[in-house]
Design an enzyme around this catalytic site. Structure first.
Site, PDB file in Angstrom:
ATOM      1  N   MET A   1      46.565  43.909  49.223  1.00 19.65           N
ATOM      2  CA  MET A   1      45.401  43.755  48.346  1.00 19.65           C
ATOM      3  C   MET A   1      45.510  44.700  47.152  1.00 19.65           C
ATOM      4  SD  MET A   1      42.203  42.708  50.694  1.00 19.65           S
ATOM      5  CE  MET A   1      41.730  44.319  51.271  1.00 19.65           C
TER       6      MET A   1
ATOM      7  N   SER B   1      45.279  54.640  52.949  1.00 17.54           N
ATOM      8  CA  SER B   1      44.492  53.420  52.801  1.00 17.54           C
ATOM      9  C   SER B   1      43.939  53.390  51.381  1.00 17.54           C
ATOM     10  CB  SER B   1      43.329  53.427  53.802  1.00 17.54           C
ATOM     11  OG  SER B   1      42.339  52.485  53.418  1.00 17.54           O
TER      12      SER B   1
ATOM     13  N   GLN C   1      51.377  48.492  60.964  1.00 21.35           N
ATOM     14  CA  GLN C   1      50.742  48.846  62.244  1.00 21.35           C
ATOM     15  C   GLN C   1      49.373  49.493  62.022  1.00 21.35           C
ATOM     16  OE1 GLN C   1      51.384  48.195  65.321  1.00 21.35           O
ATOM     17  NE2 GLN C   1      49.934  49.609  66.292  1.00 21.35           N
ATOM     18  N   LYS C   2      49.149  49.997  60.801  1.00 23.22           N
ATOM     19  CA  LYS C   2      47.839  50.576  60.452  1.00 23.22           C
ATOM     20  C   LYS C   2      46.712  49.600  60.838  1.00 23.22           C
ATOM     21  CE  LYS C   2      44.474  52.343  57.873  1.00 23.22           C
ATOM     22  NZ  LYS C   2      44.038  51.402  56.888  1.00 23.22           N
TER      23      LYS C   2
ATOM     24  N   GLU D   1      51.800  54.766  49.460  1.00 23.57           N
ATOM     25  CA  GLU D   1      53.056  54.914  50.224  1.00 23.57           C
ATOM     26  C   GLU D   1      53.120  53.990  51.441  1.00 23.57           C
ATOM     27  OE1 GLU D   1      56.226  56.096  50.348  1.00 23.57           O
ATOM     28  OE2 GLU D   1      55.835  56.495  48.246  1.00 23.57           O
TER      29      GLU D   1
ATOM     30  N   GLN E   1      44.998  43.171  63.119  1.00 26.07           N
ATOM     31  CA  GLN E   1      45.419  42.169  62.135  1.00 26.07           C
ATOM     32  C   GLN E   1      46.851  41.712  62.407  1.00 26.07           C
ATOM     33  OE1 GLN E   1      44.679  42.443  57.732  1.00 26.07           O
ATOM     34  NE2 GLN E   1      46.783  43.159  57.692  1.00 26.07           N
TER      35      GLN E   1
ATOM     36  N   HIS F   1      51.944  50.868  51.672  1.00 21.81           N
ATOM     37  CA  HIS F   1      52.434  49.583  51.152  1.00 21.81           C
ATOM     38  C   HIS F   1      53.923  49.681  50.793  1.00 21.81           C
ATOM     39  CE1 HIS F   1      48.063  49.356  49.735  1.00 21.81           C
ATOM     40  NE2 HIS F   1      48.164  48.343  50.563  1.00 21.81           N
TER      41      HIS F   1
ATOM     42  N   GLN G   1      37.741  37.456  53.173  1.00 21.81           N
ATOM     43  CA  GLN G   1      37.836  38.363  54.326  1.00 21.81           C
ATOM     44  C   GLN G   1      36.827  39.512  54.237  1.00 21.81           C
ATOM     45  OE1 GLN G   1      42.071  39.435  53.557  1.00 21.81           O
ATOM     46  NE2 GLN G   1      41.442  41.538  54.007  1.00 21.81           N
TER      47      GLN G   1
HETATM   48  P1  AMP Z   1      46.017  46.118  52.453  1.00 25.06           P
HETATM   49  O1  AMP Z   1      46.399  46.186  51.011  1.00 25.06           O
HETATM   50  O2  AMP Z   1      45.132  47.239  52.897  1.00 25.06           O
HETATM   51  O3  AMP Z   1      45.527  44.754  52.860  1.00 25.06           O
HETATM   52  O4  AMP Z   1      47.357  46.343  53.280  1.00 25.06           O
HETATM   53  C1  AMP Z   1      48.492  45.539  53.070  1.00 25.06           C
HETATM   54  C2  AMP Z   1      49.492  45.812  54.161  1.00 25.06           C
HETATM   55  O5  AMP Z   1      49.846  47.201  54.146  1.00 25.06           O
HETATM   56  C3  AMP Z   1      48.955  45.532  55.569  1.00 25.06           C
HETATM   57  O6  AMP Z   1      49.972  44.921  56.344  1.00 25.06           O
HETATM   58  C4  AMP Z   1      48.606  46.900  56.077  1.00 25.06           C
HETATM   59  O7  AMP Z   1      48.661  47.008  57.492  1.00 25.06           O
HETATM   60  C5  AMP Z   1      49.694  47.747  55.439  1.00 25.06           C
HETATM   61  N1  AMP Z   1      49.285  49.151  55.349  1.00 25.06           N
HETATM   62  C6  AMP Z   1      48.145  49.638  54.779  1.00 25.06           C
HETATM   63  N2  AMP Z   1      48.075  50.980  54.931  1.00 25.06           N
HETATM   64  C7  AMP Z   1      49.186  51.351  55.611  1.00 25.06           C
HETATM   65  C8  AMP Z   1      49.690  52.597  56.094  1.00 25.06           C
HETATM   66  N3  AMP Z   1      49.046  53.730  55.899  1.00 25.06           N
HETATM   67  N4  AMP Z   1      50.874  52.597  56.755  1.00 25.06           N
HETATM   68  C9  AMP Z   1      51.552  51.431  56.962  1.00 25.06           C
HETATM   69  N5  AMP Z   1      51.131  50.224  56.539  1.00 25.06           N
HETATM   70  C10 AMP Z   1      49.966  50.182  55.879  1.00 25.06           C
END
Ligand code: AMP
Length: 282
Positions: free
Chosen positions: A30, A185, A148-149, A35, A153, A37, A61
């Site tokens: 998103m 995040s 895995q965060k 780091e 999901q 991502h 979502q």
């Molecule tokens: P998001 O942009 O929050 O929807 O996240 C996109 C992808 O990045 C998802 O698969 C998340 O699980 C992953 N992600 C987000 N934060 C982390 C993190 N701190 N460590 C590893 N993967 C992450």
């Protein structure tokens, strides 16, 4: 790096890659990249010839009172970060094209979405699986990488891939954390410096649980109670703390084998999630 907005353009590019024998990896995000991502992007880089990163703040979502409108954005910065991490195509579709006026088809994974985050965010995972299914059809990846965060999901998407026969190999990448353990995040940006300091308690409470189990604690409710106490002491408001089986997300009976400790906590108005997988013997 190519930047693609139009769905049709992305589809025809994907066809071109496939027709010339190239493999495609997809990392859906998103945006407001960090780091976490970038670790997914780097992982995906080594798995295919062409790496597509998508940036799409998926409206379906988000619940009605959630942060869709204020979700952090910085496309210029994301472009640089995505390119530096090895992205070949940055796919940034617009909501109107992803969800045209008469859109009415949704993907729903039934059981796995009921507990944990599904309780407070009832339509969240339906939004996630629907957009990921669409991205799979548009980008046509051989490989997709998730974090895995977002443990629930990842499990829900894996279920969808298997149940709907998507020909996509899925990789799950480990959680990237700040020095104090806070999982990276995009939503961490909402935290004031004072809240940011307190937010370290999510990871600390997971470590506390791990320590208690290591020291022989067998009672799940005692562990959850101690975690809650620590979190509350930092003015965190617990949405949930659960200890579940990592494959089914059902509460564990006893603390043996593989377990997942997962939690969601409000620090101020900001809802943060984290989890820890443990492999216990005995
Ligand atoms: P998001 O942009 O929050 O929807 O996240 C996109 C992808 O990045 C998802 O698969 C998340 O699980 C992953 N992600 C987000 N934060 C982390 C993190 N701190 N460590 C590893 N993967 C992450």
């Amino acid at each position: 790096m190519l930047i693609v907005n139009a769905v049709e353009k992305m589809r025809s590019l994907a066809d071109q890659y496939r027709n010339t024998g190239k493999t495609i990896a997809l990392v859906p995000t998103m945006g407001f990249l960090h780091e976490g991502h970038l670790s997914l992007i780097r992982r995906a880089r080594s798995e295919a010839d062409v790496l597509v990163t998508s940036i799409f703040v998926n409206p379906i979502q988000f619940g009605p009172n959630e942060d869709l409108d204020k979700y952090p954005k910085d496309l210029q910065r994301d472009i640089i970060l995505a390119q530096d991490a090895g992205t070949d195509v940055l796919f940034v579709p617009v909501a109107k094209e992803v969800y045209p006026e008469n859109f009415q088809t949704f993907v729903n994974v039934k059981e796995l979405t009921r507990g944990l985050c599904g309780k407070t965010r009832p339509n969240h995972f339906e939004g996630v699986t629907t957009v990921v299914a669409k991205l799979f059809h548009i980008v046509k990846p051989h490989v997709a990488v998730f974090g895995q965060k977002d443990a629930q999901q990842a499990l829900v998407i894996k279920r969808m891939i298997d149940d709907l026969c998507f020909d996509v190999r899925m990789f799950i990448s480990p959680i990237v954390r700040e020095d104090d353990g806070l999982a990276l995040s995009s939503r961490n940006k909402y935290l004031t410096p004072e809240q940011r300091r307190r937010a370290g308690i999510l990871y600390k409470s997971l470590c506390l649980a791990r320590e208690m189990i290591k020291n022989g604690e067998k009672d799940v409710s005692v562990i959850k109670k101690c975690m809650k106490k620590e979190i509350t002491a930092q003015q965190g408001k617990v949405d949930y703390i659960e200890i579940v089986l990592p494959d089914t997300l059902q509460p564990v009976g006893e603390l043996t084998g593989n377990i997942l400790i997962a939690l969601a906590v409000y620090i101020g108005e900001t809802r943060l999630i984290d989890n820890m997988l443990l492999h216990l013997s005995g």
